[in-house]
Write an enzyme that holds these catalytic residues in place. Structure first.
Site, short mmCIF file in Angstrom:
data_model
loop_
_atom_site.label_atom_id
_atom_site.label_comp_id
_atom_site.label_asym_id
_atom_site.label_seq_id
_atom_site.Cartn_x
_atom_site.Cartn_y
_atom_site.Cartn_z
N GLU A 394 44.09 -33.86 -69.91
CA GLU A 394 42.62 -33.94 -69.91
C GLU A 394 41.99 -32.63 -69.43
OE1 GLU A 394 41.22 -36.20 -71.46
OE2 GLU A 394 42.94 -37.54 -71.64
N HIS A 523 43.05 -46.01 -80.11
CA HIS A 523 42.44 -45.12 -81.11
C HIS A 523 42.07 -45.83 -82.41
CE1 HIS A 523 44.59 -42.79 -78.19
NE2 HIS A 523 43.93 -41.71 -78.53
O1 X8Z Z 1 44.70 -40.47 -76.12
C1 X8Z Z 1 45.32 -39.58 -75.57
C2 X8Z Z 1 44.70 -38.81 -74.43
C3 X8Z Z 1 43.25 -38.64 -74.59
S1 X8Z Z 1 42.82 -37.55 -75.89
C4 X8Z Z 1 44.94 -39.55 -73.15
N1 X8Z Z 1 46.59 -39.31 -75.96
C5 X8Z Z 1 47.26 -40.06 -77.02
C6 X8Z Z 1 47.48 -41.51 -76.62
O2 X8Z Z 1 47.35 -41.85 -75.45
O3 X8Z Z 1 47.83 -42.32 -77.50
C7 X8Z Z 1 47.44 -38.26 -75.43
C8 X8Z Z 1 48.68 -38.28 -76.24
C9 X8Z Z 1 48.57 -39.37 -77.26
ZN ZN Z 2 43.32 -35.57 -75.53
#
Ligand code: X8Z
Ligand code: ZN
Length: 653
Positions: A394, A523
């Site tokens: 972050e 996501h």
């Molecule tokens: O979502 C994230 C970060 C925020 S951009 C914590 N990541 C992905 C996830 O958690 O799925 C980091 C790596 C993959």
């Molecule tokens: Zn990130």
């Protein structure tokens, strides 16, 4: 002299012919010069238009800064306190800003901006000429924003019951379920948590998700893209991006197969025939809710279990780490390479611990408020080593924001989204070396070297190599959903087809289309594209290699300076190179930024492969020694239309 004489005679004889020839040639040259001049002269109307455009962009950028600031403040207010009032306010503000964006869009598209001679101006117009969701009619824009906010709220407030205490039903994803998945050795508990998390989110989101897909596609089409999946790819500025990614994955797959086979073999020692010898690995046994990173089971599957422990979480707890100490530790690294320290407002406004008095979106995020001062992180930080890495991740985003804050608004972005995701991870690659961990006291300096180094490299491999197919398939699934190739009655089974094909995983129980497992990943429901993480996991190793070379800590083919032991801590030469690239923002296409830091213009898997070379060699030898099957046969789990079919015999559950 005879020669002079004959020339004179010739000239005398043909003087009129020569004169005419000279005149014709002169006329031809004059005509040529005229046309050349005409071609180079600027059309006065275009020149004037460009001058106008220059003034316009200054005023648009100024207004856009203010609007984005307002919008981000309202989003933050909702994300950090999920109340109805905050949702309404957020919807109202983002709708107003969307209308403003639409107005800018109209203005910009009246210009012949493709003809502008100033590159930066042309590029800014290009950014404004595509707006995404705000292109929708107001009511639909609002509907789409609300759908996503509602799904985020379902995801973020979901609670499940304990396995052995069905009356205790307040387990949240962060920290409770994450910690159970990371640490429990009780297969029944893991399975319970895995299933219940999906039950508590998936079915509730399915209808909203379908509408979300339709509205997103509608907005993509208003922006002249065939569907939302295509729209997501536009910022890579490369029509062959999908083929490139596929090529990278094919290069990396053999390494993935080795770690997959080794882990399955080790898990069989632990869980026996719950895991088949040649089948996909059950997804609930890998230390992570989504089976996306496997480093939480490192301790339990180590190459050399007899050397010093690599339980870094235990070491952190012993050393009284707190969330603040985690972030200060991360900041110290950035500062040591001449990157910028976190501004005072960062410490004042960030949320670095989970508040007890309200519901919020816990999924870690970094925020740019577009006023060149206000930058925040929101993270429900728990004292674990995984969270230490997330803190670096972050803070990498914040560092990017800080370096490009003086660029015009349209350029306040990563060179591409994958670059943005890679900054903090690239720093972590140094932070996570045994050398550095010894420096900060998470590994005792007395530990046995080569075995400790390999154990540690294995742990990093479980985080990085294991992630690759997951990072790829998330959007493979969504590209087909957006294009209509995968329809709602096939959402879940298609998901598991990809999980099996790319990751070699299977669900712990049979699934049906009444489940909606993709929604159990943040996501997907939050409308965040995922290809960026696959790209990040490739380019962060390219960045690391380039910075390590600059720091004199890595030399190709020099066993004394391997890539996985390079730590750029305190190396300002490496830091300055990174800083220079970050400060470009998105003012140039990403290959230019890539070149600025690595000298290469392409994404390239060789950095990652070089980093893990000793691990790959060790895994290959170990798998051979143990006679382990590489790859996987088809799963015995099924995915059917509805749960009723499972009850009537298709399942063994
Ligand atoms: O979502 C994230 C970060 C925020 S951009 C914590 N990541 C992905 C996830 O958690 O799925 C980091 C790596 C993959
Ligand atoms: Zn990130």
């Amino acid at each position: 002299m005879s020669c002079t004489y004959s020339v004179r005679r010739f000239v005398k004889k043909y003087k009129w012919t020569i004169l005419i020839a000279v005149l014709i040639m002169a006329a031809l040259v004059a005509v040529l010069v005229y046309f050349l001049a005409l071609a180079h002269a600027k059309d006065p109307t275009i020149e004037e238009e460009e001058l106008n455009a220059y003034n316009l962009i200054l005023s648009i950028n100024e207004k856009m800064e203010k609007n984005l600031n307002r919008k981000t403040l309202a989003e933050w207010a909702y994300a950090s306190n999920l109340t109805k009032a905050n949702l309404d306010h957020n919807l109202a503000v983002s709708t107003e800003v969307a209308n403003f964006q639409k107005e800018i869009w109209r203005q910009v598209n009246q210009y012949n901006w493709q003809q502008f001679s100033d590159y930066s101006l042309r590029r800014q117009f290009w950014y404004y000429s595509v707006i995404g969701e705000p292109a929708l009619p107001e009511a639909k824009y609002k509907m789409l924003t609300k759908l996503v906010s509602d799904m985020e709220s379902i995801y973020s407030t979901a609670k499940i019951c304990e396995l052995n205490n069905p009356n205790k039903c307040d387990l949240a994803l962060e920290p409770d379920l994450t910690n159970i998945m990371a640490t429990s050795n009780d297969e029944k508990e893991l399975k319970h948590v895995w299933i219940e998390w999906r039950n508590s989110v998936g079915p509730k989101c399915k209808d909203s998700y379908k509408s979300y897909v339709e509205l997103s596609n509608e907005s993509a089409r208003l922006n002249n893209f065939t569907d939302q999946g295509e729209f997501w790819l536009k910022d890579y500025e490369d029509p062959n991006i999908k083929e490139q990614i596929q090529g990278l994955w094919e290069q990396l797959r053999p390494l993935y197969l080795q770690i997959h086979a080794y882990v399955r073999f080790k898990l069989r020692e632990k869980f026996g025939d719950l895991i088949s010898e040649k089948g996909p690995i059950p997804a609930h046994l890998l230390g992570n809710m989504w089976g996306q990173t496997w480093d939480n089971i490192a301790e339990r599957t180590l190459p050399y279990p007899d050397v010093e422990t690599i339980d870094y979480t235990a070491a952190m707890l012993k050393q009284n780490y707190t969330p603040i100490k985690i972030f200060k530790t991360a900041e110290q690294f950035f500062k040591s390479i001449n990157l910028t320290e976190m501004p005072e407002t960062f410490w004042k406004n960030s949320i670095l611990e989970k508040p007890a008095d309200r519901e919020l979106i816990c999924h870690a995020s970094a925020w740019d408020f577009y006023d060149q001062k206000d930058f925040r992180i929101k993270q429900c930080t728990d004292v674990t080593y995984e969270q230490m890495n997330t803190a670096h991740h972050e803070m990498g985003h914040i560092e990017y924001f800080l370096q490009y804050k003086d660029q015009p608004v349209p350029f306040r972005n990563g060179a591409n989204d994958g670059f943005h995701e890679a900054v903090g991870d690239c720093i972590s690659l140094s932070f996570e070396t045994t050398k550095h961990l010894k420096k900060i006291g998470l590994i005792s300096s007395a530990s046995q070297d080569s075995k400790t180094v390999l154990n540690n490299l294995y742990r990093v491999g479980l985080a990085k190599i294991a992630f690759l197919p997951f990072g790829y398939l998330m959007d493979l699934w969504r590209w087909d959903v957006f294009s209509g190739k995968t329809t709602p009655d096939n959402y879940n089974c298609k998901w598991w087809e990809l999980r099996e094909k790319y990751q070699g995983l299977e669900p712990p129980v049979d699934r049906s289309e009444e489940d909606f497992d993709p929604a159990a990943k943040y996501h997907i429901i939050a409308d965040v594209p995922y290809l960026r993480y696959f790209i990040s996991f490739v380019v962060q190793f390219q960045f690391h290699r380039a910075l390590c070379e600059k720091a004199g800590q890595y030399e190709p083919n020099n066993a004394k300076k391997p890539l996985h032991e390079c730590d750029i801590y305190e190396n300002t030469e490496a830091g300055n190179a990174l800083k220079k690239m970050l400060s470009m923002g998105s003012s140039r296409p990403w290959p230019d930024a890539m070149e600025a830091i690595t000298g290469q213009r392409k994404m390239d898997a060789s950095g990652l492969l070089e980093y893990f070379k000793p691990l790959q060699e060790w895994l290959e030898a170990e798998n051979k020694k143990n006679g382990v099957f590489i790859g996987w046969e088809k799963t015995k789990r099924v995915c059917v239309r509805n749960r009723q079919e499972l009850k009537t015999g298709a399942s063994d559950e």
